[in-house]
Design a protein around this motif. Structure first.
Motif, PDB file in Angstrom:
ATOM      1  N   LYS A 145      -3.964   8.743  -0.248  1.00  0.00           N
ATOM      2  CA  LYS A 145      -3.136   9.512   0.644  1.00  0.00           C
ATOM      3  C   LYS A 145      -2.088   8.443   0.948  1.00  0.00           C
ATOM      4  O   LYS A 145      -2.369   7.122   1.230  1.00  0.00           O
ATOM      5  CB  LYS A 145      -3.823   9.677   1.829  1.00  0.00           C
ATOM      6  CG  LYS A 145      -5.098  10.698   1.928  1.00  0.00           C
ATOM      7  CD  LYS A 145      -4.902  12.214   2.342  1.00  0.00           C
ATOM      8  CE  LYS A 145      -6.164  12.739   2.416  1.00  0.00           C
ATOM      9  NZ  LYS A 145      -6.222  14.017   1.984  1.00  0.00           N
ATOM     10  N   GLY A 146      -0.801   8.919   0.655  1.00  0.00           N
ATOM     11  CA  GLY A 146       0.225   8.131   0.838  1.00  0.00           C
ATOM     12  C   GLY A 146       0.518   7.269  -0.545  1.00  0.00           C
ATOM     13  O   GLY A 146       0.364   7.746  -1.554  1.00  0.00           O
ATOM     14  N   GLU A 147       0.746   6.173  -0.347  1.00  0.00           N
ATOM     15  CA  GLU A 147       1.083   5.186  -1.357  1.00  0.00           C
ATOM     16  C   GLU A 147       0.030   3.930  -1.507  1.00  0.00           C
ATOM     17  O   GLU A 147       0.727   2.835  -1.530  1.00  0.00           O
ATOM     18  CB  GLU A 147       2.687   4.880  -1.411  1.00  0.00           C
ATOM     19  CG  GLU A 147       3.329   5.961  -1.536  1.00  0.00           C
ATOM     20  CD  GLU A 147       5.047   5.239  -1.791  1.00  0.00           C
ATOM     21  OE1 GLU A 147       5.281   4.070  -1.074  1.00  0.00           O
ATOM     22  OE2 GLU A 147       5.833   6.218  -1.879  1.00  0.00           O
TER      23      GLU A 147
ATOM     24  N   ASN B 166       1.043  -2.152  -4.464  1.00  0.00           N
ATOM     25  CA  ASN B 166       1.094  -0.799  -4.119  1.00  0.00           C
ATOM     26  C   ASN B 166       2.844  -0.671  -4.057  1.00  0.00           C
ATOM     27  O   ASN B 166       3.427   0.333  -4.483  1.00  0.00           O
ATOM     28  CB  ASN B 166       0.581  -0.444  -2.847  1.00  0.00           C
ATOM     29  CG  ASN B 166      -0.751  -0.155  -3.022  1.00  0.00           C
ATOM     30  OD1 ASN B 166      -1.233   0.304  -3.899  1.00  0.00           O
ATOM     31  ND2 ASN B 166      -1.579  -0.571  -1.985  1.00  0.00           N
ATOM     32  N   ALA B 167       3.488  -1.681  -3.493  1.00  0.00           N
ATOM     33  CA  ALA B 167       5.118  -1.583  -3.689  1.00  0.00           C
ATOM     34  C   ALA B 167       5.746  -1.585  -4.860  1.00  0.00           C
ATOM     35  O   ALA B 167       6.534  -0.785  -5.328  1.00  0.00           O
ATOM     36  CB  ALA B 167       5.532  -2.670  -2.742  1.00  0.00           C
TER      37      ALA B 167
ATOM     38  N   SER C  87     -13.229  -0.134  -9.593  1.00  0.00           N
ATOM     39  CA  SER C  87     -13.254   0.294  -8.111  1.00  0.00           C
ATOM     40  C   SER C  87     -12.223  -0.055  -7.186  1.00  0.00           C
ATOM     41  O   SER C  87     -12.157   0.702  -6.293  1.00  0.00           O
ATOM     42  CB  SER C  87     -14.695   0.016  -7.697  1.00  0.00           C
ATOM     43  OG  SER C  87     -14.785  -1.497  -7.810  1.00  0.00           O
ATOM     44  N   ASP C  88     -11.568  -0.809  -7.599  1.00  0.00           N
ATOM     45  CA  ASP C  88     -10.177  -1.243  -6.713  1.00  0.00           C
ATOM     46  C   ASP C  88      -9.084  -0.278  -6.829  1.00  0.00           C
ATOM     47  O   ASP C  88      -8.161  -0.373  -5.832  1.00  0.00           O
ATOM     48  CB  ASP C  88      -9.747  -2.561  -7.375  1.00  0.00           C
ATOM     49  CG  ASP C  88     -10.678  -3.582  -6.945  1.00  0.00           C
ATOM     50  OD1 ASP C  88     -11.564  -3.802  -5.960  1.00  0.00           O
ATOM     51  OD2 ASP C  88     -10.548  -4.803  -7.514  1.00  0.00           O
ATOM     52  N   PHE C  89      -9.087   0.658  -7.741  1.00  0.00           N
ATOM     53  CA  PHE C  89      -8.042   1.623  -7.845  1.00  0.00           C
ATOM     54  C   PHE C  89      -8.557   3.012  -7.257  1.00  0.00           C
ATOM     55  O   PHE C  89      -9.644   3.561  -7.551  1.00  0.00           O
ATOM     56  CB  PHE C  89      -7.877   1.785  -9.306  1.00  0.00           C
ATOM     57  CG  PHE C  89      -6.667   2.613  -9.804  1.00  0.00           C
ATOM     58  CD1 PHE C  89      -5.440   2.400  -9.412  1.00  0.00           C
ATOM     59  CD2 PHE C  89      -6.885   4.160 -10.272  1.00  0.00           C
ATOM     60  CE1 PHE C  89      -4.342   3.342  -9.775  1.00  0.00           C
ATOM     61  CE2 PHE C  89      -5.950   4.965 -10.327  1.00  0.00           C
ATOM     62  CZ  PHE C  89      -4.680   4.571 -10.183  1.00  0.00           C
ATOM     63  N   ASN C  90      -7.628   3.520  -6.660  1.00  0.00           N
ATOM     64  CA  ASN C  90      -7.907   4.871  -6.018  1.00  0.00           C
ATOM     65  C   ASN C  90      -6.868   5.866  -6.385  1.00  0.00           C
ATOM     66  O   ASN C  90      -5.714   5.829  -6.038  1.00  0.00           O
ATOM     67  CB  ASN C  90      -7.518   4.934  -4.590  1.00  0.00           C
ATOM     68  CG  ASN C  90      -8.177   6.027  -3.611  1.00  0.00           C
ATOM     69  OD1 ASN C  90      -8.766   6.957  -4.383  1.00  0.00           O
ATOM     70  ND2 ASN C  90      -7.799   6.048  -2.332  1.00  0.00           N
ATOM     71  N   ALA C  91      -7.254   6.696  -7.319  1.00  0.00           N
ATOM     72  CA  ALA C  91      -6.309   7.784  -8.076  1.00  0.00           C
ATOM     73  C   ALA C  91      -5.877   8.847  -7.036  1.00  0.00           C
ATOM     74  O   ALA C  91      -4.692   9.363  -6.994  1.00  0.00           O
ATOM     75  CB  ALA C  91      -6.796   8.187  -9.353  1.00  0.00           C
TER      76      ALA C  91
END
Length: 112
Positions: free
Chosen positions: A50-52, A66-67, A43-47
């Protein structure tokens, strides 16, 4: 034209973490490239971000992760452009080129 997106492995590792993969599609052929980014819960991942912001903000070190994913994506796109100039673009060639760049020349010198 190639498409790039991040996917989460559905199966946890032995450490109970989930690995993030970069999925590359070229000419209808797909290839998954393993990244070094691992998260504790799916659930911590958002495929569909919006953006990065693939890793949700509630995760510790989300900005760093994310970087790292943004750097991997930029490297994949740059590698694709280089292979496209040579006319040798396939998913296998792209994955192979990205993996060979990960090995530093100092390690090879050390091994010799």
């Amino acid at each position: 034209m190639a498409t790039f997106r991040f996917e989460l492995n559905g199966r946890p590792t032995k450490n109970k973490t989930y690995v993030v993969y970069l999925r590359v599609t070229v000419g209808g052929k797909r290839k998954l490239i393993k990244t070094m980014v691992e998260i504790a819960r799916p659930s911590d991942f958002n495929a569909k971000c919006k953006g990065e912001n693939w890793i949700r903000g509630g995760v510790r070190d989300a900005k760093v992760l994310n970087a790292q994913l943004a750097d991997i994506l930029a490297k994949a796109k740059e590698t694709y452009k280089e292979l496209d100039k040579e006319g040798e673009v396939t998913t296998v060639a792209l994955a192979k080129e990205m993996n060979t760049e990960a090995v530093s020349p100092s390690f090879l010198a050390f091994a010799r």
